[in-house]
Design a protein around this motif. Structure first.
Motif, PDB file in Angstrom:
ATOM      1  N   LYS A 278     -21.472  25.488 -22.220  1.00  0.00           N
ATOM      2  CA  LYS A 278     -20.946  26.580 -21.403  1.00  0.00           C
ATOM      3  C   LYS A 278     -19.811  25.994 -20.552  1.00  0.00           C
ATOM      4  O   LYS A 278     -20.061  25.330 -19.561  1.00  0.00           O
ATOM      5  CB  LYS A 278     -22.037  27.136 -20.479  1.00  0.00           C
ATOM      6  CG  LYS A 278     -23.360  27.442 -21.153  1.00  0.00           C
ATOM      7  CD  LYS A 278     -23.243  28.557 -22.147  1.00  0.00           C
ATOM      8  CE  LYS A 278     -24.602  28.928 -22.693  1.00  0.00           C
ATOM      9  NZ  LYS A 278     -24.742  28.748 -24.095  1.00  0.00           N
TER      10      LYS A 278
ATOM     11  N   ASP B 208     -23.123  16.865 -18.841  1.00  0.00           N
ATOM     12  CA  ASP B 208     -23.331  17.977 -17.912  1.00  0.00           C
ATOM     13  C   ASP B 208     -23.355  17.386 -16.499  1.00  0.00           C
ATOM     14  O   ASP B 208     -24.155  16.504 -16.207  1.00  0.00           O
ATOM     15  CB  ASP B 208     -24.657  18.666 -18.238  1.00  0.00           C
ATOM     16  CG  ASP B 208     -24.939  19.879 -17.387  1.00  0.00           C
ATOM     17  OD1 ASP B 208     -24.745  19.807 -16.154  1.00  0.00           O
ATOM     18  OD2 ASP B 208     -25.384  20.889 -17.937  1.00  0.00           O
TER      19      ASP B 208
ATOM     20  N   SER C 272     -16.417  25.561 -18.083  1.00  0.00           N
ATOM     21  CA  SER C 272     -15.896  26.122 -16.848  1.00  0.00           C
ATOM     22  C   SER C 272     -14.746  25.238 -16.393  1.00  0.00           C
ATOM     23  O   SER C 272     -14.749  24.036 -16.622  1.00  0.00           O
ATOM     24  CB  SER C 272     -16.985  26.148 -15.778  1.00  0.00           C
ATOM     25  OG  SER C 272     -16.517  26.800 -14.627  1.00  0.00           O
TER      26      SER C 272
ATOM     27  N   PHE D 198     -21.389  22.537 -19.475  1.00  0.00           N
ATOM     28  CA  PHE D 198     -22.777  22.645 -19.026  1.00  0.00           C
ATOM     29  C   PHE D 198     -23.686  22.919 -20.204  1.00  0.00           C
ATOM     30  O   PHE D 198     -23.307  23.613 -21.147  1.00  0.00           O
ATOM     31  CB  PHE D 198     -22.905  23.757 -17.991  1.00  0.00           C
ATOM     32  CG  PHE D 198     -22.054  23.526 -16.771  1.00  0.00           C
ATOM     33  CD1 PHE D 198     -22.513  22.785 -15.718  1.00  0.00           C
ATOM     34  CD2 PHE D 198     -20.773  24.048 -16.694  1.00  0.00           C
ATOM     35  CE1 PHE D 198     -21.727  22.551 -14.591  1.00  0.00           C
ATOM     36  CE2 PHE D 198     -19.968  23.827 -15.579  1.00  0.00           C
ATOM     37  CZ  PHE D 198     -20.457  23.080 -14.530  1.00  0.00           C
ATOM     38  N   CYS D 199     -24.918  22.424 -20.135  1.00  0.00           N
ATOM     39  CA  CYS D 199     -25.868  22.583 -21.234  1.00  0.00           C
ATOM     40  C   CYS D 199     -26.490  23.981 -21.280  1.00  0.00           C
ATOM     41  O   CYS D 199     -26.945  24.419 -22.317  1.00  0.00           O
ATOM     42  CB  CYS D 199     -26.967  21.522 -21.152  1.00  0.00           C
ATOM     43  SG  CYS D 199     -28.089  21.734 -19.752  1.00  0.00           S
ATOM     44  N   SER D 200     -26.512  24.657 -20.129  1.00  0.00           N
ATOM     45  CA  SER D 200     -27.164  25.963 -20.071  1.00  0.00           C
ATOM     46  C   SER D 200     -26.559  26.802 -18.959  1.00  0.00           C
ATOM     47  O   SER D 200     -25.788  26.316 -18.137  1.00  0.00           O
ATOM     48  CB  SER D 200     -28.660  25.789 -19.803  1.00  0.00           C
ATOM     49  OG  SER D 200     -28.854  25.264 -18.500  1.00  0.00           O
ATOM     50  N   ARG D 201     -26.938  28.070 -18.925  1.00  0.00           N
ATOM     51  CA  ARG D 201     -26.479  28.950 -17.845  1.00  0.00           C
ATOM     52  C   ARG D 201     -27.040  28.511 -16.507  1.00  0.00           C
ATOM     53  O   ARG D 201     -26.403  28.668 -15.475  1.00  0.00           O
ATOM     54  CB  ARG D 201     -26.891  30.390 -18.125  1.00  0.00           C
ATOM     55  CG  ARG D 201     -26.103  31.021 -19.221  1.00  0.00           C
ATOM     56  CD  ARG D 201     -26.477  32.478 -19.381  1.00  0.00           C
ATOM     57  NE  ARG D 201     -25.679  33.079 -20.438  1.00  0.00           N
ATOM     58  CZ  ARG D 201     -26.049  34.098 -21.137  1.00  0.00           C
ATOM     59  NH1 ARG D 201     -27.222  34.664 -20.913  1.00  0.00           N
ATOM     60  NH2 ARG D 201     -25.266  34.598 -22.061  1.00  0.00           N
ATOM     61  N   ASP D 202     -28.261  27.963 -16.523  1.00  0.00           N
ATOM     62  CA  ASP D 202     -28.871  27.494 -15.265  1.00  0.00           C
ATOM     63  C   ASP D 202     -28.035  26.388 -14.630  1.00  0.00           C
ATOM     64  O   ASP D 202     -27.840  26.377 -13.417  1.00  0.00           O
ATOM     65  CB  ASP D 202     -30.287  27.000 -15.504  1.00  0.00           C
ATOM     66  CG  ASP D 202     -31.260  28.125 -15.845  1.00  0.00           C
ATOM     67  OD1 ASP D 202     -30.978  29.284 -15.469  1.00  0.00           O
ATOM     68  OD2 ASP D 202     -32.291  27.835 -16.465  1.00  0.00           O
ATOM     69  N   CYS D 203     -27.568  25.454 -15.439  1.00  0.00           N
ATOM     70  CA  CYS D 203     -26.725  24.372 -14.913  1.00  0.00           C
ATOM     71  C   CYS D 203     -25.333  24.879 -14.547  1.00  0.00           C
ATOM     72  O   CYS D 203     -24.717  24.396 -13.611  1.00  0.00           O
ATOM     73  CB  CYS D 203     -26.628  23.229 -15.914  1.00  0.00           C
ATOM     74  SG  CYS D 203     -28.102  22.198 -15.984  1.00  0.00           S
ATOM     75  N   HIS D 204     -24.846  25.843 -15.305  1.00  0.00           N
ATOM     76  CA  HIS D 204     -23.524  26.385 -15.051  1.00  0.00           C
ATOM     77  C   HIS D 204     -23.475  27.030 -13.692  1.00  0.00           C
ATOM     78  O   HIS D 204     -22.604  26.915 -12.925  1.00  0.00           O
ATOM     79  CB  HIS D 204     -23.150  27.394 -16.142  1.00  0.00           C
ATOM     80  CG  HIS D 204     -21.773  27.915 -16.030  1.00  0.00           C
ATOM     81  ND1 HIS D 204     -21.503  29.163 -15.565  1.00  0.00           N
ATOM     82  CD2 HIS D 204     -20.578  27.352 -16.338  1.00  0.00           C
ATOM     83  CE1 HIS D 204     -20.199  29.368 -15.573  1.00  0.00           C
ATOM     84  NE2 HIS D 204     -19.613  28.278 -16.038  1.00  0.00           N
TER      85      HIS D 204
END
Length: 38
Positions: free
Chosen positions: A21, A8, A23, A32-38
């Protein structure tokens, strides 16, 4: 075909690309590991 794991770019965690996730930016795939990082 994506690798089975990638890092990530935000938090540095190793993530499984199947559950990440994804992109695309400027022709590069990022996982990405999560939506927050995305």
């Amino acid at each position: 075909m994506p690798p089975t794991e990638d890092v990530d770019p935000v938090c540095g965690k190793t993530v499984s690309t199947e559950q990440a996730k994804p992109s695309v930016h400027d022709g590069h795939d990022y996982f990405f590991c999560s939506r927050d990082c995305h």
